[in-house]
Design a protein around this motif. Sequence first.
Motif, PDB file in Angstrom:
ATOM      1  N   UNK A  85       0.835  -1.203   0.000  1.00 39.76           N
ATOM      2  CA  UNK A  85       0.000   0.000   0.000  1.00 39.76           C
ATOM      3  C   UNK A  85       0.869   1.253   0.000  1.00 39.76           C
ATOM      4  N   UNK A  86       2.014   1.171   0.670  1.00 38.28           N
ATOM      5  CA  UNK A  86       2.927   2.318   0.701  1.00 38.28           C
ATOM      6  C   UNK A  86       3.459   2.621  -0.696  1.00 38.28           C
ATOM      7  N   UNK A  87       3.805   1.574  -1.448  1.00 39.57           N
ATOM      8  CA  UNK A  87       4.292   1.761  -2.822  1.00 39.57           C
ATOM      9  C   UNK A  87       3.216   2.416  -3.679  1.00 39.57           C
ATOM     10  N   UNK A  88       1.979   1.987  -3.504  1.00 40.74           N
ATOM     11  CA  UNK A  88       0.882   2.555  -4.285  1.00 40.74           C
ATOM     12  C   UNK A  88       0.630   4.016  -3.925  1.00 40.74           C
ATOM     13  N   UNK A  89       0.851   4.359  -2.662  1.00 39.42           N
ATOM     14  CA  UNK A  89       0.596   5.731  -2.213  1.00 39.42           C
ATOM     15  C   UNK A  89       1.723   6.684  -2.581  1.00 39.42           C
ATOM     16  N   UNK A  90       2.917   6.151  -2.783  1.00 32.55           N
ATOM     17  CA  UNK A  90       4.093   6.990  -3.008  1.00 32.55           C
ATOM     18  C   UNK A  90       3.966   7.814  -4.289  1.00 32.55           C
ATOM     19  N   UNK A  91       4.114   9.140  -4.199  1.00 33.27           N
ATOM     20  CA  UNK A  91       4.061   9.965  -5.414  1.00 33.27           C
ATOM     21  C   UNK A  91       5.353   9.822  -6.213  1.00 33.27           C
ATOM     22  N   UNK A  92       5.263  10.052  -7.506  1.00 33.77           N
ATOM     23  CA  UNK A  92       6.420   9.903  -8.389  1.00 33.77           C
ATOM     24  C   UNK A  92       7.303  11.147  -8.301  1.00 33.77           C
ATOM     25  N   UNK A  93       8.340  11.053  -7.479  1.00 35.12           N
ATOM     26  CA  UNK A  93       9.214  12.206  -7.240  1.00 35.12           C
ATOM     27  C   UNK A  93      10.166  12.467  -8.404  1.00 35.12           C
ATOM     28  N   UNK A  94      10.202  11.551  -9.394  1.00 38.47           N
ATOM     29  CA  UNK A  94      11.068  11.738 -10.563  1.00 38.47           C
ATOM     30  C   UNK A  94      10.317  12.319 -11.755  1.00 38.47           C
ATOM     31  N   UNK A  95       9.007  12.483 -11.637  1.00 37.10           N
ATOM     32  CA  UNK A  95       8.209  13.010 -12.746  1.00 37.10           C
ATOM     33  C   UNK A  95       8.571  14.475 -13.010  1.00 37.10           C
ATOM     34  N   UNK A  96       8.410  14.942 -14.246  1.00 39.37           N
ATOM     35  CA  UNK A  96       8.755  16.336 -14.565  1.00 39.37           C
ATOM     36  C   UNK A  96       8.059  17.359 -13.677  1.00 39.37           C
ATOM     37  N   UNK A  97       6.768  17.132 -13.363  1.00 39.17           N
ATOM     38  CA  UNK A  97       6.064  18.130 -12.552  1.00 39.17           C
ATOM     39  C   UNK A  97       6.518  18.117 -11.097  1.00 39.17           C
ATOM     40  N   UNK A  98       7.268  17.071 -10.692  1.00 40.89           N
ATOM     41  CA  UNK A  98       7.781  17.024  -9.314  1.00 40.89           C
ATOM     42  C   UNK A  98       8.861  18.079  -9.082  1.00 40.89           C
ATOM     43  N   UNK A  99       9.427  18.610 -10.161  1.00 37.56           N
ATOM     44  CA  UNK A  99      10.455  19.645 -10.020  1.00 37.56           C
ATOM     45  C   UNK A  99       9.904  20.909  -9.368  1.00 37.56           C
ATOM     46  N   UNK A 100       8.587  21.074  -9.411  1.00 39.80           N
ATOM     47  CA  UNK A 100       7.977  22.261  -8.809  1.00 39.80           C
ATOM     48  C   UNK A 100       7.567  22.028  -7.353  1.00 39.80           C
ATOM     49  N   UNK A 101       7.737  20.800  -6.852  1.00 42.56           N
ATOM     50  CA  UNK A 101       7.417  20.535  -5.451  1.00 42.56           C
ATOM     51  C   UNK A 101       8.445  21.219  -4.554  1.00 42.56           C
ATOM     52  N   UNK A 102       8.085  21.497  -3.308  1.00 49.33           N
ATOM     53  CA  UNK A 102       9.103  21.941  -2.346  1.00 49.33           C
ATOM     54  C   UNK A 102      10.184  20.869  -2.222  1.00 49.33           C
ATOM     55  N   UNK A 103      11.432  21.286  -2.150  1.00 48.22           N
ATOM     56  CA  UNK A 103      12.532  20.329  -2.119  1.00 48.22           C
ATOM     57  C   UNK A 103      12.404  19.302  -0.994  1.00 48.22           C
ATOM     58  N   UNK A 104      12.050  19.691   0.237  1.00 46.04           N
ATOM     59  CA  UNK A 104      11.935  18.681   1.300  1.00 46.04           C
ATOM     60  C   UNK A 104      10.922  17.590   0.979  1.00 46.04           C
ATOM     61  N   UNK A 105       9.840  17.952   0.303  1.00 47.34           N
ATOM     62  CA  UNK A 105       8.812  16.969  -0.050  1.00 47.34           C
ATOM     63  C   UNK A 105       9.358  15.988  -1.084  1.00 47.34           C
ATOM     64  N   UNK A 106      10.039  16.516  -2.075  1.00 49.22           N
ATOM     65  CA  UNK A 106      10.588  15.656  -3.122  1.00 49.22           C
ATOM     66  C   UNK A 106      11.659  14.722  -2.556  1.00 49.22           C
ATOM     67  N   UNK A 107      12.501  15.246  -1.675  1.00 48.32           N
ATOM     68  CA  UNK A 107      13.533  14.420  -1.054  1.00 48.32           C
ATOM     69  C   UNK A 107      12.916  13.335  -0.173  1.00 48.32           C
ATOM     70  N   UNK A 108      11.882  13.698   0.570  1.00 42.81           N
ATOM     71  CA  UNK A 108      11.218  12.720   1.437  1.00 42.81           C
ATOM     72  C   UNK A 108      10.609  11.594   0.615  1.00 42.81           C
TER      73      UNK A 108
END
Length: 214
Positions: free
Chosen positions: A38-61
């Motif tokens: 379930x954790x894998x399914x919930x995990x957002x794709x931090x490597x996706x192009x739109x993830x570059x606009x996330x706050x850095x701590x969120x993307x790193x987490x």
Amino acid sequence: RLPVRGVEEAAPRQPFGVAAVLAVALTRVELRAGDPRAAVQALPDWTAPDAESWPLPVRLAAGLLDAVLAERGGDDRRAGRILEGVLDLAEPDGYRRVFTRAEPGVRDLLAAHLDSGTAHWPTVSDLVRGADERRADEPTDRPGTTERALDEPLTERELTILRYLQSILSNVEIASELSLSVNTVKTHVRNIYRKLDATRRREAVRRARELRLI
């Protein structure tokens, strides 16, 4: 994995990136509940192009959780590749808090990454050492669990070389880094092995970590 875009569409008034924050939080909940699938399914794709606009701590987490899930799934190589990517992302800004406040087991993941080789050896070494220091400061209800001291303590030079043994550097490269002869480094390494009752590099590093020498 959780479709972050779908979450954002369901809650259009949320500030951009909040859906990723919620997805990371849900991933942690599922992981701590003992449900890695379930954790894998919930995990957002931090490597996706739109993830570059996330706050850095969120993307790193999110990336660090991805590495933890890969390791728990038995794919150590993939976990190492992901962790190296997270370190690449964190290094320019010197961001370390996500590692110091990470899930249980991240310290061991970082330590294993030292053994397998990383371009961020000083950073990872500091993170592992910091985790060990925090662990040493934690109260324990089990007296007598501290590792016994060495019969013959390591010298300052041996401790320095011991830290290099965590890396992928050869004895020749360590000698060059410390401006020592190769024979001198080999002598120190033999002494380290003898004092730690080890027969090879990885065993010496493991023993040193148990004793919180590194």
